[in-house]
Design an enzyme around this catalytic site. Structure first.
Site, PDB file in Angstrom:
ATOM      1  N   LYS A 238     -42.838  -9.692 -24.488  1.00  0.00           N
ATOM      2  CA  LYS A 238     -43.488  -9.822 -25.795  1.00  0.00           C
ATOM      3  C   LYS A 238     -45.005  -9.782 -25.613  1.00  0.00           C
ATOM      4  O   LYS A 238     -45.524  -9.926 -24.502  1.00  0.00           O
ATOM      5  CB  LYS A 238     -43.079 -11.137 -26.451  1.00  0.00           C
ATOM      6  CG  LYS A 238     -43.491 -12.389 -25.686  1.00  0.00           C
ATOM      7  CD  LYS A 238     -43.061 -13.647 -26.404  1.00  0.00           C
ATOM      8  CE  LYS A 238     -43.526 -14.891 -25.640  1.00  0.00           C
ATOM      9  NZ  LYS A 238     -43.245 -16.129 -26.377  1.00  0.00           N
TER      10      LYS A 238
ATOM     11  N   TYR B 200     -78.679 -12.883 -26.570  1.00  0.00           N
ATOM     12  CA  TYR B 200     -78.872 -13.436 -27.905  1.00  0.00           C
ATOM     13  C   TYR B 200     -79.207 -14.926 -27.872  1.00  0.00           C
ATOM     14  O   TYR B 200     -78.699 -15.680 -27.042  1.00  0.00           O
ATOM     15  CB  TYR B 200     -77.607 -13.248 -28.753  1.00  0.00           C
ATOM     16  CG  TYR B 200     -77.340 -11.828 -29.168  1.00  0.00           C
ATOM     17  CD1 TYR B 200     -78.235 -11.119 -29.970  1.00  0.00           C
ATOM     18  CD2 TYR B 200     -76.176 -11.184 -28.769  1.00  0.00           C
ATOM     19  CE1 TYR B 200     -77.970  -9.813 -30.352  1.00  0.00           C
ATOM     20  CE2 TYR B 200     -75.894  -9.881 -29.153  1.00  0.00           C
ATOM     21  CZ  TYR B 200     -76.808  -9.198 -29.939  1.00  0.00           C
ATOM     22  OH  TYR B 200     -76.550  -7.908 -30.331  1.00  0.00           O
TER      23      TYR B 200
END
Length: 820
Positions: free
Chosen positions: A488, A715
């Protein structure tokens, strides 16, 4: 098509086997895997017992056309045309037959062993000596108790040199391999930590490895490495090399980097000699010196050795499965071509089910030891047996035998340039293409055309490591216990059909996905295994039944909706799986609901319960063992009640990855193998080495900058260096799955073997790392995680779990799959 070496009666006599010989057949191939049968009429099948009992696959091999078998007991079933040779120990019989075969040839043999570099040294010695010798060697890294006899079986009258590597994982193994190889010359490669866990200490491991050379006349080794073990060396002659000890037979006294090459000067027989190799990493340098020493020790002229070493080519022992143009899958095996590795590559091609069409692009094969007509008839037989749809032969030799190839589509070209000149890529669509060529044909040019161009950040998936993990857990199972593999969430971030194909080929019993769409994708990729859908949705019922997916039923509402759907669709006995909630409190019927559930299941003609299962909450945590025991008790109560109501037995499964080893009493009929398949298990310490991480996430450096102390980076100006240094910008960011939490020194990456911490905030597509302590340049490789810098460590850095690290890797990060 294969030259007969023995007959059934001769093999029976050699092995001192019992059993009747119905037909005295010619024997040319040794078969140990019923899935890899290319020439059944000449094959002798050995029913080896390991993690899987080979006797279970006798019928499969017989149906494929094999008529000669070596067994430890008569099999169940009717095999009227079979020669069943019965021996006490099938593996010992395989090794004895190979030993007998080796003794029939009086050719010099070089034996290679060590902890690291065995395969590279063997392959490089082959490159260096094949211009004047017809060399037989192990295909790829076939150096085990099974691989060595299969390798030695290849020896024929044309060979005038053998080079065989041998690997051991514990005591008592090397004597068997030494008897098979019978090396006249021994080469000892680097001794490191590999397989330390199989020995009491390093001394015991070295002693075991040296047993390969107990009857050799000459041993070549590194003086410094063997100082503590010299007393163990029993060979009458030695040739030692050293980068420190000036009395060595080969004393390397000067080393320097020149452009992209490595230049060494040494003293040999009192004279200065030199050598250039086209590599700069330490492992390659050491392996090259070993080869240099070996050539000199056996009599090569130093000038010849220098010339050939300078032209050494990289060794790729791995197939690479990549996404290609026009929805193709590309199997890239462009660096070697011989009949044995071709068979391995074709076997891998046959495992791929995602495309119906299979194409092979193959160059001429050199140094086979066979006459060309015999060689290319063998190649043609292999291609026919593996049902190749399109064949493209490149090379003048192969073109001469075009009529031998029975393929629907076939084309032949004299060289690589001719093929590329006429190549129209639009003619290749939705197919699996195996590209395999001898190095001189430069097939990497072909691979570059077919492979999809992508982001330089790549996650490499080692399929052999996944199989190692699968087999480790299988070794812990009680007889008859099935395996459901969890694929999965894009196989925990690792892929879809690429992994499912391998799992299907290696006979897992079930696959499990989270949602129906994942199962549909696997069916469309040719996966035929039973697929369980864990999170069944009402809107997906039609997909479930159309693609033969098996739903998990976990609530009365879902049960009612599904019964209504199959009833309206006139479907009966549709397979379903019942989930019981024993303490996870996520999905499932609770204990007090089981009685009502039984009433609904009893004599219900529309569904048939395939399994009943539950999920352990903390199977890896000793502090919660009392709770786990409570879960086991609740599960047993529930499934007994359900089986009584149904009137038939169902598959019971409770254990997840950690439960397999910690709770063997709860294995029941099946286990669900999840994160352990990918190399992580909270119940098994990483340093035990029994599991292999299958994923390596790597990127590269875009730019390197000098950075003054205090200058801010990224940043919000959060990052800086405490003193003057350098930063490198690397091509990975949070859009690739490298989370912002790793910023500002929390995370680190491996650059040329040195840990480099992050600097400043992680940005969307890039981030910066401190490389002040390491020599780097633009384009250098950067490791985000691998088997050294493990995902468990990354998870600790940001306070999460390995599952999240793996599943966060973005789909834009290209996956490349390796298979040896």
């Amino acid at each position: 098509m294969y030259k007969s070496r023995y007959t059934t009666a001769q093999v029976k006599q050699i092995l001192n086997a019992t059993g009747d010989v119905v037909n005295d057949n010619p024997i040319s191939l040794l078969i140990t895997d019923s899935r890899r049968i290319s020439n059944p009429s000449g094959g002798l099948f050995f029913a080896l017992s390991g993690r899987r009992n080979g006797h279970e696959f006798v019928a499969e091999a017989y149906n494929a056309g094999v008529r000669d078998f070596v067994l430890s007991a008569k099999p169940e079933g009717y095999f009227p045309e079979a020669n069943l040779l019965i021996v006490d120990n099938v593996l010992a019989a395989l090794q004895h037959l190979a030993t007998h075969h080796r003794a029939a040839f009086n050719l010099p043999v070089i034996g290679v062993t060590g902890s690291n570099g065995k395969t590279i040294v063997k392959e490089w010695l082959y490159q260096l000596m094949s211009p004047d010798k017809n060399v037989v060697r192990n295909p790829k890294s076939y150096n085990s108790q099974i691989g060595v006899p299969l390798s030695v079986w290849q020896i024929n009258e044309k060979n005038d040199l053998g080079i065989f590597e041998a690997g051991v994982s514990t005591t008592g193994e090397m004597d068997k391999l030494e008897a098979i190889i019978q090396p006249e010359i021994g080469v000892l490669t680097h001794i490191g930590s590999a397989h330390d866990e199989g020995f009491a200490d390093r001394d015991e491991k070295v002693a075991e490895k040296l047993r390969l050379f107990k009857n050799s006349r000459l041993l070549i080794y590194n003086y410094e490495q063997m100082l503590d073990y010299k007393k163990l060396i029993a060979t009458p002659e030695t040739f030692i090399w050293s980068r420190k000890f000036n009395q060595a037979d080969l004393y390397v006294f000067s080393e320097a980097v020149i452009s992209k090459n490595y230049y060494m000067r040494a003293v040999f027989k009192g004279k200065e000699i030199e050598c250039i190799i086209p590599f700069r990493d330490e492992a390659s340098i050491e392996n090259a010196v070993i080869c240099w020493a070996t050539m000199l020790a056996i009599g090569y002229d130093p000038a010849v050795a220098d010339d050939r070493l300078e032209r050494l080519a990289p060794v790729s022992m791995r197939l690479e499965l990549k996404n290609g143009i026009n929805d193709c899958s590309i199997i890239d095996d462009t660096y070697n071509s011989d009949i044995q590795s071709l068979e391995i590559a074709l076997n891998f091609l046959s495992q791929q089910n995602q495309h119906q069409k299979k194409t092979l692009i193959l160059s001429d094969i050199y140094q086979s030891g066979l006459q060309q007509d015999v060689l290319y008839k063998q190649v043609a037989e292999l291609i026919k047996a593996r049902k190749v749809d399109k064949f493209i032969g490149v090379g003048t030799a192969m073109s001469s035998y075009r009529d031998d190839f029975e393929v629907a589509e076939k084309q032949f070209y004299p060289d690589t340039t001719s093929f590329l000149a006429q190549l129209q890529t639009q003619q290749y669509r939705n197919e699996t293409i195996l590209v395999k060529g001898s190095r001189s044909f430069e097939f990497e040019r072909i691979s570059q055309v077919f492979v999809q161009k992508a982001h330089e950040t790549v996650m490499e998936i080692n399929l052999n490591a996944m199989l190692n993990n699968l087999n480790y857990y299988r070794s812990k199972l009680k007889p008859g216990v099935k395996v459901m593999a969890m694929v999965k969430a894009f196989s925990y971030g690792s892929g879809t059909y690429e992994l499912a194909n391998i799992l299907q080929y290696n006979k897992v019993d079930y696959l499990a996905v989270a949602y129906a769409d994942e199962g549909v994708s696997l069916r469309q990729a040719g996966i035929s295994l039973p697929i369980v859908v864990l999170n069944t949705e009402v809107g997906a019922f039609e997909k479930l039944t159309s693609f033969k997916l098996e739903p998990v039923i976990y609530s009365f509402g879902l049960f009612d909706e599904f019964i209504k759907y199959v009833q309206d669709s006139n479907i009966f006995n549709y397979p379903v799986h019942i989930k019981i909630d024993t303490g996870m409190h996520r999905l499932g019927f609770e204990g007090f609901e089981v009685e009502t559930l039984c009433d609904m299941l009893e004599e219900n003609p529309y569904v048939r319960v395939q399994s009943v299962f539950s999920h352990l909450v903390a199977s890896d945590a000793a502090e919660h063992d009392l709770f786990t025991k409570k879960q086991i008790d609740l599960f047993e109560k529930a499934y007994i009640e359900i089986e009584d109501a149904l009137g038939y037995k169902v598959i019971k499964h409770l254990c997840n990855t950690s439960g397999i080893t910690r709770w063997p009493q709860a294995q029941y009929d099946m286990v669900r193998l999840g994160i352990g398949l990918y190399g992580v298990d909270g119940a098994i310490p990483a340093d035990e080495g029994v599991l292999q991480p299958i994923a390596t996430l790597k990127t590269s450096i875009s730019q390197v900058k000098k950075m003054p102390a205090g200058e801010t980076v990224s940043y919000m100006r959060n990052g800086s260096l405490a003193k003057d240094g350098r930063i490198a910008t690397v091509r990975i960011g949070y859009a690739d799955g490298y989370l912002r939490a790793f910023g500002n020194g929390v995370g680190c990456m491996l650059v040329n073997g040195v840990l480099a911490p992050t600097v400043g905030n992680i940005t969307m597509d890039m981030c910066m790392i401190d490389v002040s302590q390491v020599e780097v340049k633009e384009g250098d490789e950067v490791i985000v995680f691998n088997d050294k810098l493990r995902i468990e460590e990354l998870a600790k850095q940001i306070g999460t779990i390995p599952y999240e690290i793996l599943t966060n890797i973005s789909q834009r990060v290209k996956r490349v799959y390796f298979y040896e």
